[in-house]
Design an enzyme around this catalytic site. Structure first.
Site, mmCIF file in Angstrom:
data_model
loop_
_atom_site.group_PDB
_atom_site.id
_atom_site.type_symbol
_atom_site.label_atom_id
_atom_site.label_comp_id
_atom_site.label_asym_id
_atom_site.label_seq_id
_atom_site.Cartn_x
_atom_site.Cartn_y
_atom_site.Cartn_z
ATOM 1 N N GLU A 144 2.226 12.613 -7.773
ATOM 2 C CA GLU A 144 1.109 12.929 -6.905
ATOM 3 C C GLU A 144 1.635 13.489 -5.587
ATOM 4 O O GLU A 144 2.592 12.942 -5.054
ATOM 5 C CB GLU A 144 0.261 11.685 -6.611
ATOM 6 C CG GLU A 144 -1.022 12.042 -5.881
ATOM 7 C CD GLU A 144 -1.896 10.823 -5.552
ATOM 8 O OE1 GLU A 144 -1.503 9.690 -5.891
ATOM 9 O OE2 GLU A 144 -2.938 11.032 -4.955
ATOM 10 N N GLY A 283 4.025 4.137 0.007
ATOM 11 C CA GLY A 283 4.067 2.711 -0.273
ATOM 12 C C GLY A 283 4.195 2.435 -1.760
ATOM 13 O O GLY A 283 5.061 1.678 -2.186
ATOM 14 N N MET A 285 2.594 3.935 -6.003
ATOM 15 C CA MET A 285 1.898 4.974 -6.766
ATOM 16 C C MET A 285 1.344 4.410 -8.069
ATOM 17 O O MET A 285 2.035 3.702 -8.804
ATOM 18 C CB MET A 285 2.888 6.121 -7.032
ATOM 19 C CG MET A 285 2.321 7.249 -7.862
ATOM 20 S SD MET A 285 0.942 8.070 -6.998
ATOM 21 C CE MET A 285 0.004 8.637 -8.410
ATOM 22 N N GLU A 286 0.099 4.790 -8.352
ATOM 23 C CA GLU A 286 -0.694 4.172 -9.428
ATOM 24 C C GLU A 286 -0.526 4.796 -10.804
ATOM 25 O O GLU A 286 -1.445 4.695 -11.635
ATOM 26 C CB GLU A 286 -2.175 4.257 -9.030
ATOM 27 C CG GLU A 286 -2.791 5.677 -9.056
ATOM 28 C CD GLU A 286 -2.804 6.400 -7.718
ATOM 29 O OE1 GLU A 286 -1.943 6.077 -6.871
ATOM 30 O OE2 GLU A 286 -3.665 7.279 -7.523
ATOM 31 N N ASN A 287 0.610 5.419 -11.119
ATOM 32 C CA ASN A 287 0.808 6.038 -12.425
ATOM 33 C C ASN A 287 0.285 5.145 -13.553
ATOM 34 O O ASN A 287 0.511 3.942 -13.549
ATOM 35 C CB ASN A 287 2.291 6.283 -12.672
ATOM 36 C CG ASN A 287 2.985 6.803 -11.447
ATOM 37 O OD1 ASN A 287 2.677 7.886 -10.979
ATOM 38 N ND2 ASN A 287 3.897 6.020 -10.896
ATOM 39 N N HIS A 319 -4.234 -2.618 -4.569
ATOM 40 C CA HIS A 319 -4.666 -1.221 -4.431
ATOM 41 C C HIS A 319 -4.259 -0.385 -5.644
ATOM 42 O O HIS A 319 -5.098 0.276 -6.258
ATOM 43 C CB HIS A 319 -4.061 -0.647 -3.150
ATOM 44 C CG HIS A 319 -4.408 0.786 -2.892
ATOM 45 N ND1 HIS A 319 -5.433 1.169 -2.060
ATOM 46 C CD2 HIS A 319 -3.863 1.922 -3.366
ATOM 47 C CE1 HIS A 319 -5.505 2.488 -2.028
ATOM 48 N NE2 HIS A 319 -4.560 2.982 -2.809
ATOM 49 N N GLU A 320 -2.995 -0.418 -5.983
ATOM 50 C CA GLU A 320 -2.534 0.434 -7.097
ATOM 51 C C GLU A 320 -3.143 -0.028 -8.411
ATOM 52 O O GLU A 320 -3.505 0.782 -9.260
ATOM 53 C CB GLU A 320 -1.005 0.458 -7.178
ATOM 54 C CG GLU A 320 -0.285 0.853 -5.879
ATOM 55 C CD GLU A 320 -0.801 2.119 -5.221
ATOM 56 O OE1 GLU A 320 -1.390 2.977 -5.906
ATOM 57 O OE2 GLU A 320 -0.628 2.263 -3.978
HETATM 58 N N1 BES Z 1 -1.917 7.461 -4.628
HETATM 59 C C1 BES Z 1 -1.285 6.883 -3.498
HETATM 60 C C2 BES Z 1 0.161 7.252 -3.366
HETATM 61 C C3 BES Z 1 0.409 8.625 -2.832
HETATM 62 C C4 BES Z 1 0.160 8.908 -1.531
HETATM 63 C C5 BES Z 1 0.918 9.622 -3.609
HETATM 64 C C6 BES Z 1 0.420 10.181 -1.039
HETATM 65 C C7 BES Z 1 1.147 10.884 -3.129
HETATM 66 C C8 BES Z 1 0.909 11.162 -1.830
HETATM 67 C C9 BES Z 1 -1.369 5.374 -3.546
HETATM 68 O O1 BES Z 1 -2.416 4.878 -4.283
HETATM 69 C C10 BES Z 1 -1.575 4.923 -2.139
HETATM 70 O O2 BES Z 1 -2.599 5.214 -1.587
HETATM 71 N N2 BES Z 1 -0.599 4.238 -1.565
HETATM 72 C C11 BES Z 1 -0.617 3.829 -0.194
HETATM 73 C C12 BES Z 1 -0.764 2.361 -0.045
HETATM 74 C C13 BES Z 1 -2.163 1.888 -0.135
HETATM 75 C C14 BES Z 1 -2.247 0.392 -0.070
HETATM 76 C C15 BES Z 1 -3.065 2.483 0.907
HETATM 77 C C16 BES Z 1 0.704 4.271 0.393
HETATM 78 O O3 BES Z 1 1.580 4.624 -0.381
HETATM 79 O O4 BES Z 1 0.834 4.244 1.603
HETATM 80 ZN ZN ZN Z 2 -4.282 4.914 -3.348
#
Ligand code: BES
Ligand code: ZN
Length: 883
Positions: A144, A283, A285-287, A319-320
């Site tokens: 992502e 932080g 990733m939800e793969n 979250h994930e």
């Molecule tokens: N889908 C995102 C990870 C992501 C963020 C992928 C930006 C590519 C670009 C994941 O679900 C996410 O939002 N992660 C957050 C933490 C969450 C608790 C808000 C993060 O990685 O900061």
């Molecule tokens: Zn997210």
């Protein structure tokens, strides 16, 4: 329509393609230009021959014309830095293709074809940490938003859904564990190599693809779903980290249970894997079925993780996991819809954490983040609606606005509908759009239909940027209290004038004598101005408004200090109590900074604050976690946000002065609180956490009022700590005060935790955000520390995000802080553009900073903009920031 611009080159040279696309004038992608892709890709087969230096990727795509799209003779497959090694169409070598920039454009004569594409990539050379990369000897992916195109050529957009079958092979010794999405269907050995085949039955977009190969060990457990299906759970880490995975596993099981109970969502595979990696841009990733996590959000034990770290892990695991439905089963049509999955999933993780711990304290923490990060974004040059209209680099739109304001917008729908009807709305959404790539509009419509709400005007929250300002005035005459509310939505870049939005405000009117009210009410302000009358008040009541922070707005009410002291002590809504304390302190600090405060007024205001704070310190009805919130001063950035033009030095001085005043004035109460809290034995219970929180807060007040005493107490706390919360809290205070204890304990901390990257990150952060006057020099020295590296995002953030987020260092009057961040951006940009670009927004705040500093901030932005080869990420942020 796909239009090829550069001639076909069988060995498509990405270097040349780069030059042709002029990196300094990147294309702008617009939401209104969305068109469905011309092809569907129902099935994908990929073979990976894994190696750190070289990985060979053989992808076979079954492609068919999309009946819902315009007919096109060509298929555009996105690539990023890839070279085509082989290309076959229906088993024959294919000549009918060309490179367009980094993309591969293939001419397809019929309606259904099989494309076989061979690419070779070098994970070890991948410093961007997007696509397939190496971390600590293992291989992992991050796709992502647009990382899959760094692995193979593919329509790398979220509305192309495919089922994936993957065969991965590699040296057994180097990569004993081979993981991918879905279920493992077969394994085997071939000499030194072994292989595994994985199949994910759920159609998914390419951004949810993941693969991991390495020497890993797992904590394994299981969860039985509401329909009695047993799911195998694994948390994979490096050997030696296993003992620190218990909290992550417990958090996962709690998340699974909670989502069944609260949203009726059941997990849909027989296996759920989480892998922790130490080099990660975000932080987690939800793969699908294979979440990849930054180690920071997996590993914890009392010795190395703070209470905040424990909460962070629970929240991010939740979250994930929750994305499995809000994001994976229902994904986004295009990246403009990002808030569809992120805003909703943030709301879900916030509600989960509220239920697992202290709900009011979690709400206050979430509001603090919103105000500290999102409000400044919304009032600056990077302001955008939660559903943006255009972007150049999508990575720049993973913002606090899309995430945190996005969550607040959905929370408002929940507030207006009530929990039960909101649930009917989300049930309908999941049912209606399961298996689809949906839009924010689909979500709003589902809530509208399912919950029976009219959200016509409410949709403005998706299209208008800027934090609405609500002015509240309470008039009293006869028996009637009249509340007049006005709203103003400020102009933001590209949006000069705004329409009034529906703003749901929870209010209560307190009787001064009894300290009670007759029930909370929800008023929805949907005009520029409206008046609400309340009868039966013989005396003027005290207004409590935006309770639980029911709307993400700023409220201007001209409450007297007396009313604020009253609410700080009596309001039955903990958030409103917190808010009254914030306003009491914030109002005073803003007045003091502006220089319009006479000496008598200062004394009177300080006395009122001390009175309110004193009551908080001894109030036996409060738990310590909540007490800690009421003891917390408004942050420097939140104070700056309340001024048209801020002088960071003055804000810092006045804030420290208030801390010093309170520390002296309430010395005995603080010490009594400390002594009581010190007796609480370590556990993860809320009471024990609360005790640790107030202890370190007391140390911070002491540091401002009586540094020698603070050093003594902090050194004692440090030396006797049996957990990281106490130890870090004490060291935080010591780091700010020049003393032998400071030097000694910093050295001790380093030696004690050498080799534990996450704890060494804390060591860097503490020094970069300390109150020490020479912190800038410390940061410069730390830049040259042997353990500092630009290759690891956690390490970069630990030093420089901590620094940039500390106004009294970042805004150093000589401009040195700005120069250091600009230097960092320029140095990091070629290595990791996504992380580099995240350092631009602090410099972009120049319009709201006093003119001398503003000029120096601009100067640094211009210096970055003038660099010969900037990434699209950094270029976009810098140009938007310059305005
Ligand atoms: N889908 C995102 C990870 C992501 C963020 C992928 C930006 C590519 C670009 C994941 O679900 C996410 O939002 N992660 C957050 C933490 C969450 C608790 C808000 C993060 O990685 O900061
Ligand atoms: Zn997210």
């Amino acid at each position: 329509m796909d239009i090829a611009r550069t001639p076909a080159t069988p060995d498509g040279n990405p270097e040349m393609a780069d030059a042709a696309t002029e990196p300094h004038k990147p294309a702008i992608i617009r939401r209104e230009d969305y068109t469905p892709f011309g092809w569907v890709v129902p099935e994908v087969h990929i073979e990976f021959e894994l190696g750190l230096e070289l990985t060979r990727v053989v992808a076979t795509l079954k492609v068919e014309r999309n009946p819902a799209a315009e007919r096109t003779p060509m298929i555009r497959l996105n690539g990023d830095g890839l070279t085509v090694r082989e290309l076959q169409c229906d088993g024959e070598t294919c000549e009918g293709y060309m490179m367009d920039g980094d993309d591969l454009v293939v001419t397809l004569p019929g309606d259904s074809h099989a494309l076989r594409i061979v690419t070779e990539i070098s994970p070890a050379a991948n410093s961007q940490l997007m696509g397939l990369y190496a971390s600590n000897g293992m291989l992992c992916t991050q796709c992502e938003a647009e990382g899959f195109r760094r692995i193979t050529f593919f329509p790398d957009r979220p509305d192309v859904l495919s089922t994936y079958t993957v065969r991965m092979s590699g040296p057994k010794v180097q990569f004993p564990i081979l993981l991918c999405n879905g279920n493992r269907t077969a394994t085997g050995e071939e000499g030194e190599n072994h292989w595994a085949e994985w199949h994910d039955p759920w159609p998914k977009p390419s951004y949810l693809f993941a693969l991991v190969a390495g020497d890993l060990v797992a904590r394994s457990d299981s969860f039985t779903t509401m329909n009695g299906r047993k799911v195998e759970l694994n948390v994979w880490v490096r050997d030696g980290d296993l003992e620190r995975t218990e909290h992550a596993m417990e958090s996962l099981k709690r998340s699974m249970k909670w989502d069944e109970e609260t949203f009726g969502r059941e997990y849909d595979l027989d296996l759920f894997n989480i892998v922790a990696v130490s080099d990660f841009n975000m932080g987690a990733m939800e793969n699908k079925g294979l979440n990849v996590f930054n180690t920071k959000y997996v590993l914890a034990d009392p010795e190395t993780a703070t209470d905040g770290d424990y909460d962070g892990i629970e929240g991010v695991i939740g979250h994930e996991y929750f994305h499995n439905w809000s994001g994976n089963r229902i994904t986004c049509r295009d990246w403009f819809q990002l808030s569809l999955k992120e805003g909703f999933t943030v709301l879900r993780d916030q509600l989960f954490s509220q239920d697992m711990g202290s709900a009011p304290v979690k709400r206050i923490e979430d509001v603090r983040v919103l105000r500290g990060v999102q409000f400044p974004e919304d009032s600056g040059p990077l302001a955008h609606p939660i559903r943006p209209d255009s972007y150049s680099e999508i990575n720049n739109f993973y913002t606090a606005t899309v995430y945190n304001k996005g969550a607040e917008v959905i929370r408002m729908m929940r507030t207006m509908a009530g929990e039960e009807r909101f649930r009917a709305g989300t049930d309908l959404y999941f049912e209606r759009h399961d298996g689809e790539a949906a839009t924010c509009e689909d979500f709003v419509k589902s809530i509208e239909d399912g919950a029976g709400l009219d959200l016509g005007q409410f949709r403005l929250w998706y299209s208008q940027a800027g934090t609405p300002k609500v002015t509240a005035a309470l008039d009293h005459s006869g028996e009637t209290a009249k509340l007049t509310l006005k709203q103003h939505v400020p102009p933001t870049p590209g949006q000069d004038s705004k329409r009034p939005m529906p703003i749901p405000l929870k209010i209560a009117l307190f009787d001064r004598a009894s300290g009670t009210h007759r029930g909370e009410q929800l008023v929805v302000l949907d005009k520029s101005e409206d008046t609400f009358a309340f009868d039966g008040f013989a005396e003027a009541p005290v207004l409590s408004i935006n309770r639980t922070f029911s709307a993400p707005v700023t409220i201007e009410r001209s409450a007297s200090r007396e009313d604020l002291v009253f609410l700080a002590a009596k309001d039955d809504d903990p958030f409103a109590r917190y808010e009254a304390m914030q306003e009491l302190m914030g109002g005073h600090l803003v007045a003091a900074v502006s220089g319009e405060l006479g000496e008598n007024e200062r004394i009177a205001a300080q006395a009122d604050i001390a009175r309110a704070m004193g009551a908080v310190l001894v109030d036996e009805s409060l738990d310590d976690l909540m007490r800690g919130e009421l003891m917390t001063l408004p942050s420097q950035s939140y104070l700056a946000e309340q001024m048209l033009v801020a002088d960071p030095t003055r804000i810092h001085e006045e804030r420290e002065a208030l801390k010093a005043f309170l520390g002296k004035e309430l010395r005995d109460e603080f010490h009594a609180l400390y002594d009581r809290a010190e007796k609480a034995p370590y556990s993860l219970d809320l009471a024990s956490r609360g005790a640790r929180k107030v202890k370190t807060l007391v140390l911070a007040f002491a540091a401002a009022s009586d540094p020698a005493k603070a050093v003594e107490l902090a050194a004692h706390q440090y030396d006797n700590a049996d957990n990281m919360t106490d130890r870090q809290g004490a060291l935080m205070v010591l780091t700010g005060i020049d003393s032998a204890e400071r030097t000694g304990r910093l050295l001790d901390f380093y030696n004690r935790y050498e080799g534990n990257a996450l704890v060494i990150d804390k060591w860097f952060s503490l020094q970069a955000s300390s109150l020490h006057p020479n912190a800038i020099e410390h940061v410069k020295a730390l830049r040259d520390h042997p353990e500092f590296t630009l290759k690891n995002p956690n390490r970069v953030r630990s030093l420089y995000m901590a620094f940039a987020g500390t106004p009294h260092h970042f805004h150093s009057p000589d401009g040195e802080g700005y120069r250091m961040i600009a230097d960092l951006i320029l140095e990091l940009d070629p290595i990791n553009p996504q992380t580099a670009a995240r350092f631009v927004p602090p410099l972009g705040r120049w319009r709201r900073i006093e003119p001398k500093r503003a000029a120096m901030m601009r100067e640094q932005l211009e210096r970055i903009a003038a660099a010969p080869k900037l990434s699209r990420d950094t270029f976009e942020q810098v140009t938007r920031s310059l305005g």
